[in-house]
Each structure stands twice: as C-alpha cells, then as structure tokens.
Design a protein around this motif. Sequence first.
Motif, mmCIF file in Angstrom:
data_model
loop_
_atom_site.group_PDB
_atom_site.id
_atom_site.type_symbol
_atom_site.label_atom_id
_atom_site.label_comp_id
_atom_site.label_asym_id
_atom_site.label_seq_id
_atom_site.Cartn_x
_atom_site.Cartn_y
_atom_site.Cartn_z
ATOM 1 N N PRO A 34 29.941 61.843 39.595
ATOM 2 C CA PRO A 34 30.300 62.386 38.273
ATOM 3 C C PRO A 34 31.499 63.329 38.362
ATOM 4 C CG PRO A 34 27.948 62.635 38.688
ATOM 5 C CD PRO A 34 28.562 62.154 39.974
ATOM 6 N N GLU A 35 32.372 63.222 37.371
ATOM 7 C CA GLU A 35 33.569 64.081 37.295
ATOM 8 C C GLU A 35 33.716 64.578 35.875
ATOM 9 O OE1 GLU A 35 37.496 62.623 38.622
ATOM 10 O OE2 GLU A 35 36.356 60.990 39.562
ATOM 11 N N PRO A 36 34.119 65.834 35.689
ATOM 12 C CA PRO A 36 34.385 66.317 34.329
ATOM 13 C C PRO A 36 35.720 65.784 33.814
ATOM 14 C CG PRO A 36 34.817 68.053 35.920
ATOM 15 C CD PRO A 36 34.291 66.877 36.706
ATOM 16 N N LEU A 37 35.765 65.516 32.499
ATOM 17 C CA LEU A 37 37.004 65.091 31.835
ATOM 18 C C LEU A 37 37.129 65.977 30.591
ATOM 19 C CD1 LEU A 37 39.253 62.828 31.920
ATOM 20 C CD2 LEU A 37 37.785 61.523 30.382
ATOM 21 N N PRO A 38 37.573 67.243 30.814
ATOM 22 C CA PRO A 38 37.536 68.228 29.719
ATOM 23 C C PRO A 38 38.213 67.775 28.419
ATOM 24 C CG PRO A 38 37.990 69.312 31.812
ATOM 25 C CD PRO A 38 38.056 67.829 32.067
ATOM 26 N N PRO A 39 39.372 67.065 28.461
ATOM 27 C CA PRO A 39 39.999 66.695 27.181
ATOM 28 C C PRO A 39 39.096 65.820 26.314
ATOM 29 C CG PRO A 39 41.476 66.221 29.035
ATOM 30 C CD PRO A 39 40.155 66.601 29.611
ATOM 31 N N GLN A 40 38.175 65.094 26.931
ATOM 32 C CA GLN A 40 37.278 64.257 26.133
ATOM 33 C C GLN A 40 35.892 64.886 25.987
ATOM 34 O OE1 GLN A 40 37.415 60.033 26.406
ATOM 35 N NE2 GLN A 40 39.562 59.978 27.039
ATOM 36 N N GLY A 109 42.684 59.061 29.753
ATOM 37 C CA GLY A 109 41.255 58.770 29.814
ATOM 38 C C GLY A 109 40.735 58.781 31.240
ATOM 39 N N ALA A 110 39.508 58.313 31.395
ATOM 40 C CA ALA A 110 38.818 58.403 32.681
ATOM 41 C C ALA A 110 39.489 57.576 33.773
ATOM 42 C CB ALA A 110 37.360 57.971 32.522
ATOM 43 N N HIS A 111 40.270 56.570 33.384
ATOM 44 C CA HIS A 111 40.953 55.761 34.388
ATOM 45 C C HIS A 111 42.356 56.285 34.691
ATOM 46 C CE1 HIS A 111 38.117 52.570 35.184
ATOM 47 N NE2 HIS A 111 37.846 52.474 33.900
ATOM 48 N N GLY A 112 42.721 57.411 34.065
ATOM 49 C CA GLY A 112 44.027 57.990 34.338
ATOM 50 C C GLY A 112 45.146 57.356 33.538
ATOM 51 N N THR A 113 44.818 56.485 32.594
ATOM 52 C CA THR A 113 45.845 55.897 31.728
ATOM 53 C C THR A 113 45.576 56.349 30.296
ATOM 54 O OG1 THR A 113 44.630 53.864 31.195
ATOM 55 C CG2 THR A 113 45.951 53.857 33.226
ATOM 56 N N LEU A 114 46.539 56.096 29.408
ATOM 57 C CA LEU A 114 46.427 56.576 28.025
ATOM 58 C C LEU A 114 45.402 55.759 27.233
ATOM 59 C CD1 LEU A 114 50.230 57.170 27.402
ATOM 60 C CD2 LEU A 114 48.453 58.948 27.570
ATOM 61 N N VAL A 115 44.667 56.471 26.386
ATOM 62 C CA VAL A 115 43.635 55.825 25.562
ATOM 63 C C VAL A 115 43.710 56.323 24.123
ATOM 64 C CG1 VAL A 115 42.079 55.694 27.572
ATOM 65 C CG2 VAL A 115 41.783 57.560 25.919
ATOM 66 N N ILE A 116 43.269 55.468 23.203
ATOM 67 C CA ILE A 116 43.021 55.874 21.808
ATOM 68 C C ILE A 116 41.642 55.343 21.404
ATOM 69 C CG2 ILE A 116 45.444 55.984 21.051
ATOM 70 C CD1 ILE A 116 45.115 53.189 19.826
ATOM 71 N N PHE A 117 41.090 55.951 20.355
ATOM 72 C CA PHE A 117 39.836 55.476 19.792
ATOM 73 C C PHE A 117 40.074 55.067 18.339
ATOM 74 C CE2 PHE A 117 38.367 57.864 23.407
ATOM 75 C CZ PHE A 117 37.204 57.216 23.812
ATOM 76 N N THR A 133 46.307 49.322 30.369
ATOM 77 C CA THR A 133 45.952 48.792 31.687
ATOM 78 C C THR A 133 46.653 49.603 32.769
ATOM 79 O OG1 THR A 133 45.747 46.589 30.736
ATOM 80 C CG2 THR A 133 46.008 46.708 33.121
ATOM 81 N N ALA A 134 45.912 49.928 33.835
ATOM 82 C CA ALA A 134 46.509 50.656 34.954
ATOM 83 C C ALA A 134 47.573 49.771 35.596
ATOM 84 C CB ALA A 134 45.435 51.027 35.965
ATOM 85 N N LYS A 135 48.711 50.383 35.939
ATOM 86 C CA LYS A 135 49.772 49.628 36.630
ATOM 87 C C LYS A 135 49.323 49.337 38.049
ATOM 88 C CE LYS A 135 52.695 50.035 33.145
ATOM 89 N NZ LYS A 135 51.650 50.499 32.191
ATOM 90 N N ALA A 136 49.775 48.239 38.593
ATOM 91 C CA ALA A 136 49.442 47.904 39.982
ATOM 92 C C ALA A 136 49.866 49.056 40.878
ATOM 93 C CB ALA A 136 50.158 46.620 40.386
#
Lengths: 138, 138
Positions: A34-40, A109-117, A133-136
Amino acid sequence: MIGPLNHVGVAVPDIREAIAFYRDILGATDITEPEPLPPQGVSFAFVNLPSGQIELIEPYGESSPILKFLERNPRGGQHHVCFEVADIHVAKALMEDRGMRVLNEPRIGAHGTLVIFLHPGDSGGVLIELMETAKAGH
Amino acid sequence: MIGPLNHVGVAVPDIREAIAFYRDILGATDITEPEPLPPQGVSFAFVNLPSGQIELIEPYGESSPILKFLERNPRGGQHHVCFEVADIHVAKALMEDRGMRVLNEPRIGAHGTLVIFLHPGDSGGVLIELMETAKAGH
C-alpha cells in the motif's frame, strides 16, 4: 478512443484486510505494498493479474472522496473503472465536446500518468477514470 | 488461483442506450449484439477492448437477479467483476474450503463456459464471478 481496461477500483475500509483476502482466499500472488496518493485522498495497492488489475483503495486523509462511498457501502465495493487513452488532453477535450462532465483537471494517478474522472451521472452510474497509457520504459 | 480479469459486469436499464454510450461517446469499436441469457436472467453485450471487456447486462424476465440492483441504482452501475480460473469445480471446492459462500452450482455463462458467483458479503462488498477459461479453439 478508449483503449485497454486498465483496472477496476475497489474501495475498501481496510486495505491490509483486503490484501489478505485477495492473497489468501483468491490466491493472487502479485500484490503491491500500500502507498498513499495524497492528491486523490487514497492509499492504494494493485492486485496484478495475468491480465488486468484490481486497484484497492482505502481512504487517506479526512476529505477523502471515498469516505462517502464507504458510508453508503461499509463493506466496500466497486468504485470505478479505468480505461487507458493515448493522450489525456485530447481525451478531455473530446469528452467535453461530447457533453460529458469531466470532474478534474488532468492529475497524476496511481500509475504515475495523468488521469481524469467522468461524472457517473453521464455514464450509466459508472465512475469512469481515463488514464494516459504509460510510455514504454516507465 | 485466480487468473486474468476477464470482464466487469455493468448493469444497465437499457442495453441499446448503453451500447450507444460506449460506441458514440467513449469510442469503442467492437461491441457485440445483445443476446438473452435466460439462465442468468439477463441480456448481455460485450464491449471488447484491446484488453479486457465490459459486459453490459440488462434485466431479462421478471425474476432477473439484477432488477433489485437497478431499483437501488436506477441509472445502472458496476455489478460484478469476473476472474478466470482453470477449472471451475476445483475453484468451487477451494472457495468452499476457505469459507466462502458459493451462490450457485456451476452453470454456463455468457462466454459459454461454466461460472460461479461468490457472496459479496464474503468479499468486501464485491460480487465476484469466477469463470472457467475458454479452451483454445472455442
């Protein structure tokens, strides 16, 4: 426009208990710490499957957006579905053009890439997350 | 034990409207025609993504198990998550050994293979479907 189903977000009251369930009862062998993701406002852990993931999310902080969800669903439950998109800014503009309410500016977001809801009222009651999508190599 | 995340089941009041949303708003290009599945009391259509699927389910018949879900969630919403297993009978015995309530005897699901459902009260509020992986060639 939408690409792969990246993960299903499952809200849980206790992430350690949830991890134990997926590991000891369902037999998942690859679960992240488990890891905290404070912005979310959540702590998260990924249950990695041969394809697809479950993202376990536990409230983090007093204004966590999943606190209300857990009040209504004290045992937890399915919270959101995340689809990948190639470019989050293009996706956001397209969703707005098509009349969807986008709930936030793109953020990491949690994968380190940009997200919207997207507002679930516009999408059949399903809270949809779009993530770039995460870049290679990342 | 659990293998790939096969699909997310999304209950909808109107499957044609839901298909239009996934096609015209989200841009999904591969969506199957709705088909009735009387043993499960639903009509279903699959939104096929580059990986993963959304299974849209609409009530079929007067005793559909999703009618109550739609009473509580009139716009629809996430209904279940389906994981693949190698052998449904082995999976059922294992789940019972581990104290899970299995809701049905193995029966044919939307993919034409055997499925069981687990009681959401034993799995953090998430209705979990286990389906036997389709054999190659089917």
